[in-house]
Design a protein around this motif. Structure first.
Motif, PDB file in Angstrom:
ATOM      1  N   ASN A  32       0.871  -1.193  -0.139  1.00 47.93           N
ATOM      2  CA  ASN A  32       0.033  -0.079   0.048  1.00 47.93           C
ATOM      3  C   ASN A  32       0.815   1.196   0.003  1.00 47.93           C
ATOM      4  OD1 ASN A  32      -2.278  -1.637   0.273  1.00 47.93           O
ATOM      5  ND2 ASN A  32      -2.026  -1.641   2.325  1.00 47.93           N
ATOM      6  N   LEU A  33       2.270   1.113  -0.180  1.00 49.53           N
ATOM      7  CA  LEU A  33       3.108   2.277   0.043  1.00 49.53           C
ATOM      8  C   LEU A  33       3.469   2.671  -1.504  1.00 49.53           C
ATOM      9  CD1 LEU A  33       4.141   4.258   2.002  1.00 49.53           C
ATOM     10  CD2 LEU A  33       5.911   2.483   2.273  1.00 49.53           C
ATOM     11  N   ASP A  34       3.553   3.942  -1.923  1.00 45.45           N
ATOM     12  CA  ASP A  34       4.066   4.193  -3.135  1.00 45.45           C
ATOM     13  C   ASP A  34       5.415   4.583  -3.032  1.00 45.45           C
ATOM     14  OD1 ASP A  34       1.559   4.026  -4.684  1.00 45.45           O
ATOM     15  OD2 ASP A  34       1.052   5.800  -4.179  1.00 45.45           O
ATOM     16  N   GLY A  35       5.929   4.978  -2.026  1.00 47.94           N
ATOM     17  CA  GLY A  35       7.451   5.622  -1.909  1.00 47.94           C
ATOM     18  C   GLY A  35       8.393   4.428  -1.548  1.00 47.94           C
ATOM     19  N   VAL A  36       7.997   2.976  -1.860  1.00 46.62           N
ATOM     20  CA  VAL A  36       9.403   2.114  -1.768  1.00 46.62           C
ATOM     21  C   VAL A  36       9.931   2.184  -3.266  1.00 46.62           C
ATOM     22  CG1 VAL A  36       9.814  -0.157  -1.514  1.00 46.62           C
ATOM     23  CG2 VAL A  36       8.179   0.886  -0.043  1.00 46.62           C
ATOM     24  N   HIS A  37      11.140   2.349  -3.382  1.00 52.13           N
ATOM     25  CA  HIS A  37      12.010   2.392  -4.366  1.00 52.13           C
ATOM     26  C   HIS A  37      12.633   1.218  -4.909  1.00 52.13           C
ATOM     27  CE1 HIS A  37      11.788   6.992  -4.219  1.00 52.13           C
ATOM     28  NE2 HIS A  37      10.678   6.664  -5.030  1.00 52.13           N
ATOM     29  N   ALA A  38      12.964   0.345  -3.653  1.00 51.14           N
ATOM     30  CA  ALA A  38      13.742  -0.811  -3.877  1.00 51.14           C
ATOM     31  C   ALA A  38      13.570  -1.702  -2.629  1.00 51.14           C
ATOM     32  CB  ALA A  38      15.179  -0.531  -4.337  1.00 51.14           C
ATOM     33  N   CYS A  39      13.916  -3.060  -2.773  1.00 51.42           N
ATOM     34  CA  CYS A  39      13.735  -3.719  -1.695  1.00 51.42           C
ATOM     35  C   CYS A  39      14.929  -5.211  -2.063  1.00 51.42           C
ATOM     36  CB  CYS A  39      12.555  -4.384  -1.343  1.00 51.42           C
ATOM     37  SG  CYS A  39      12.289  -5.573  -0.058  1.00 51.42           S
ATOM     38  N   THR A  40      15.595  -5.667  -1.233  1.00 55.32           N
ATOM     39  CA  THR A  40      16.182  -6.824  -1.168  1.00 55.32           C
ATOM     40  C   THR A  40      16.217  -7.607   0.066  1.00 55.32           C
ATOM     41  OG1 THR A  40      18.328  -7.779  -1.865  1.00 55.32           O
ATOM     42  CG2 THR A  40      18.527  -5.868  -0.393  1.00 55.32           C
ATOM     43  N   ASP A  41      16.310  -8.732   0.074  1.00 61.19           N
ATOM     44  CA  ASP A  41      16.412  -9.608   1.054  1.00 61.19           C
ATOM     45  C   ASP A  41      17.873  -9.495   1.646  1.00 61.19           C
ATOM     46  OD1 ASP A  41      17.560 -11.280  -0.691  1.00 61.19           O
ATOM     47  OD2 ASP A  41      16.860 -13.077  -0.009  1.00 61.19           O
ATOM     48  N   VAL A  42      17.994  -9.688   3.079  1.00 60.98           N
ATOM     49  CA  VAL A  42      19.537 -10.002   3.541  1.00 60.98           C
ATOM     50  C   VAL A  42      19.498 -11.134   4.066  1.00 60.98           C
ATOM     51  CG1 VAL A  42      20.871  -8.947   5.495  1.00 60.98           C
ATOM     52  CG2 VAL A  42      19.076  -7.482   4.398  1.00 60.98           C
ATOM     53  N   THR A  43      20.334 -11.962   3.285  1.00 57.83           N
ATOM     54  CA  THR A  43      20.490 -13.456   3.584  1.00 57.83           C
ATOM     55  C   THR A  43      22.045 -13.865   3.581  1.00 57.83           C
ATOM     56  OG1 THR A  43      20.005 -13.969   1.136  1.00 57.83           O
ATOM     57  CG2 THR A  43      18.407 -14.091   2.688  1.00 57.83           C
ATOM     58  N   GLY A  44      22.329 -14.941   2.543  1.00 55.19           N
ATOM     59  CA  GLY A  44      23.756 -15.326   2.602  1.00 55.19           C
ATOM     60  C   GLY A  44      24.831 -14.267   2.352  1.00 55.19           C
ATOM     61  N   PHE A  45      24.618 -13.220   1.601  1.00 54.83           N
ATOM     62  CA  PHE A  45      25.721 -12.128   1.425  1.00 54.83           C
ATOM     63  C   PHE A  45      25.700 -11.185   2.434  1.00 54.83           C
ATOM     64  CE2 PHE A  45      24.801 -13.314  -3.073  1.00 54.83           C
ATOM     65  CZ  PHE A  45      25.804 -14.214  -3.141  1.00 54.83           C
ATOM     66  N   GLY A  46      24.874 -11.064   3.657  1.00 57.70           N
ATOM     67  CA  GLY A  46      24.914 -10.543   4.762  1.00 57.70           C
ATOM     68  C   GLY A  46      24.228  -9.126   4.157  1.00 57.70           C
ATOM     69  N   PHE A  47      24.192  -8.262   5.287  1.00 60.31           N
ATOM     70  CA  PHE A  47      23.652  -7.017   5.140  1.00 60.31           C
ATOM     71  C   PHE A  47      24.485  -5.994   4.397  1.00 60.31           C
ATOM     72  CE2 PHE A  47      23.499  -2.412   6.298  1.00 60.31           C
ATOM     73  CZ  PHE A  47      22.278  -2.212   6.440  1.00 60.31           C
ATOM     74  N   LEU A  48      25.815  -6.055   4.319  1.00 58.80           N
ATOM     75  CA  LEU A  48      26.690  -5.253   3.436  1.00 58.80           C
ATOM     76  C   LEU A  48      26.487  -5.634   2.133  1.00 58.80           C
ATOM     77  CD1 LEU A  48      29.278  -3.886   6.007  1.00 58.80           C
ATOM     78  CD2 LEU A  48      27.405  -2.691   4.939  1.00 58.80           C
ATOM     79  N   GLY A  49      26.577  -7.226   2.059  1.00 58.16           N
ATOM     80  CA  GLY A  49      26.659  -7.566   0.450  1.00 58.16           C
ATOM     81  C   GLY A  49      25.346  -7.333  -0.422  1.00 58.16           C
ATOM     82  N   HIS A  50      24.277  -7.441   0.605  1.00 58.79           N
ATOM     83  CA  HIS A  50      23.050  -7.200  -0.227  1.00 58.79           C
ATOM     84  C   HIS A  50      22.934  -5.656  -0.513  1.00 58.79           C
ATOM     85  CE1 HIS A  50      21.396 -11.294  -0.513  1.00 58.79           C
ATOM     86  NE2 HIS A  50      22.146 -11.471   0.661  1.00 58.79           N
ATOM     87  N   LEU A  51      23.022  -4.915   0.515  1.00 55.02           N
ATOM     88  CA  LEU A  51      23.075  -3.551   0.434  1.00 55.02           C
ATOM     89  C   LEU A  51      24.035  -2.966  -0.817  1.00 55.02           C
ATOM     90  CD1 LEU A  51      22.469  -0.428   1.253  1.00 55.02           C
ATOM     91  CD2 LEU A  51      24.419  -0.530   2.854  1.00 55.02           C
ATOM     92  N   SER A  52      25.220  -3.420  -1.032  1.00 54.21           N
ATOM     93  CA  SER A  52      26.103  -3.204  -2.038  1.00 54.21           C
ATOM     94  C   SER A  52      25.191  -3.548  -3.531  1.00 54.21           C
ATOM     95  CB  SER A  52      27.402  -3.931  -2.023  1.00 54.21           C
ATOM     96  OG  SER A  52      27.382  -5.192  -2.460  1.00 54.21           O
ATOM     97  N   GLU A  53      24.804  -4.550  -3.396  1.00 56.57           N
ATOM     98  CA  GLU A  53      23.792  -4.756  -4.940  1.00 56.57           C
ATOM     99  C   GLU A  53      22.735  -3.545  -5.200  1.00 56.57           C
ATOM    100  OE1 GLU A  53      22.471  -8.550  -4.063  1.00 56.57           O
ATOM    101  OE2 GLU A  53      24.464  -9.566  -4.622  1.00 56.57           O
ATOM    102  N   MET A  54      22.375  -2.561  -4.148  1.00 58.21           N
ATOM    103  CA  MET A  54      21.409  -1.824  -4.341  1.00 58.21           C
ATOM    104  C   MET A  54      22.009  -0.484  -4.935  1.00 58.21           C
ATOM    105  SD  MET A  54      18.994  -2.348  -0.936  1.00 58.21           S
ATOM    106  CE  MET A  54      17.491  -1.271  -1.367  1.00 58.21           C
ATOM    107  N   ILE A  55      23.189  -0.353  -4.791  1.00 58.02           N
ATOM    108  CA  ILE A  55      24.046   0.674  -4.991  1.00 58.02           C
ATOM    109  C   ILE A  55      24.214   1.126  -6.393  1.00 58.02           C
ATOM    110  CG2 ILE A  55      26.384   2.044  -4.694  1.00 58.02           C
ATOM    111  CD1 ILE A  55      25.008   1.917  -1.933  1.00 58.02           C
TER     112      ILE A  55
END
Length: 181
Positions: A52-75
Motif C-alpha cells: 500500500n506504499l508508493d514510496g518504496v523504490h527498492a527492496c532486497t532480502d538480507v541473506t547469505g551475502f549479509g547486510f553489506l553484501g545485499h546493500l552493495s547490490e542496491m548501490i
C-alpha cells in the motif's frame, strides 16, 4: 533508488554467528530462542505492508551475502549509502558471539567480496563489522523508501510485529559506496 531514500531493515542481524555458536552448545536458552524466533518470523508481513506504499523504490532480502553484501547490490553509479550502526537491530547474544570470534567462513568471504567498497568509522567495533558481513538464515528485508514515507512505513512494520528500524540513507555519490558510522 534515489538520493535521500531511507533504508529500513525488518529483522535483526546475527543468525550466522548465533547458529555457529549454537553448534558448539554455547548459547543460553534465551539466546537460542531469540535466534529461532527471528528465523521463523515471516517476511510476508513486511511484503504485505509495502503493497500500500508508493514510496518504496527498492527492496532486497538480507541473506547469505549479509547486510553489506545485499546493500552493495542496491548501490548504483549515482549514489552511496550511509549506515547508522547504532540503529542496526541485533539478535540477543549475537554481539557477544562476534566479540568472541564465533565467526563463519561465509562472513569472511562476504568481507573479502565487499570490504573495498565500504568505509567503517574508527568508532565501529570489530563485532559490529562482523554482524554487518554475517550471512543471515531467513533474514529480513531491506527497503529503500522515500524520506517522506519512511517513518510511517517503519511504524506500520512495527505494528505488524516486525522489529523494523531505519538504519541509514542514500546520499550523493562519494568515493566509497557504503559508509558505516
Amino acid at each position: 533508488i534515489q538520493k535521500g531514500d531511507v533504508l529500513i531493515l525488518t529483522k535483526p542481524l546475527g543468525t550466522g554467528v548465533l547458529t555457529n555458536a549454537d553448534r558448539g552448545g554455547l548459547l543460553s536458552d534465551s539466546e537460542h530462542k531469540a535466534m529461532v524466533d527471528c528465523m521463523a518470523a515471516l517476511n510476508k508481513y513486511a511484503a504485505d505492508a509495502v503493497r500500500n506504499l508508493d514510496g518504496v523504490h527498492a527492496c532486497t532480502d538480507v541473506t547469505g551475502f549479509g547486510f553489506l553484501g545485499h546493500l552493495s547490490e542496491m548501490i548504483n553509479d549515482a549514489i552511496s549509502a550511509e549506515i547508522d550502526s547504532i540503529s542496526i537491530p541485533v539478535i540477543r547474544g549475537a554481539m557477544h558471539c562476534a566479540e568472541e570470534f564465533l565467526l563463519t567462513a561465509a562472513a569472511q568471504r562476504n568481507r573479502n567480496h565487499v570490504a573495498e567498497r565500504v568505509t567503517f568509522s574508527k568508532y565501529i567495533p570489530f563485532a559490529m563489522e562482523e554482524l554487518l558481513f554475517d550471512p543471515q538464515t531467513s533474514g529480513g528485508l531491506l527497503f529503500a523508501v522515500q524520506k517522506e514515507d519512511a517513518a510511517a512505513f517503519e511504524k506500520e512494520l512495527r505494528e505488524a510485529g516486525m522489529p523494523a528500524a531505519i538504519v541509514g540513507r542514500f546520499t550523493e555519490k562519494k568515493e566509497k559506496d557504503i559508509y558505516v558510522n
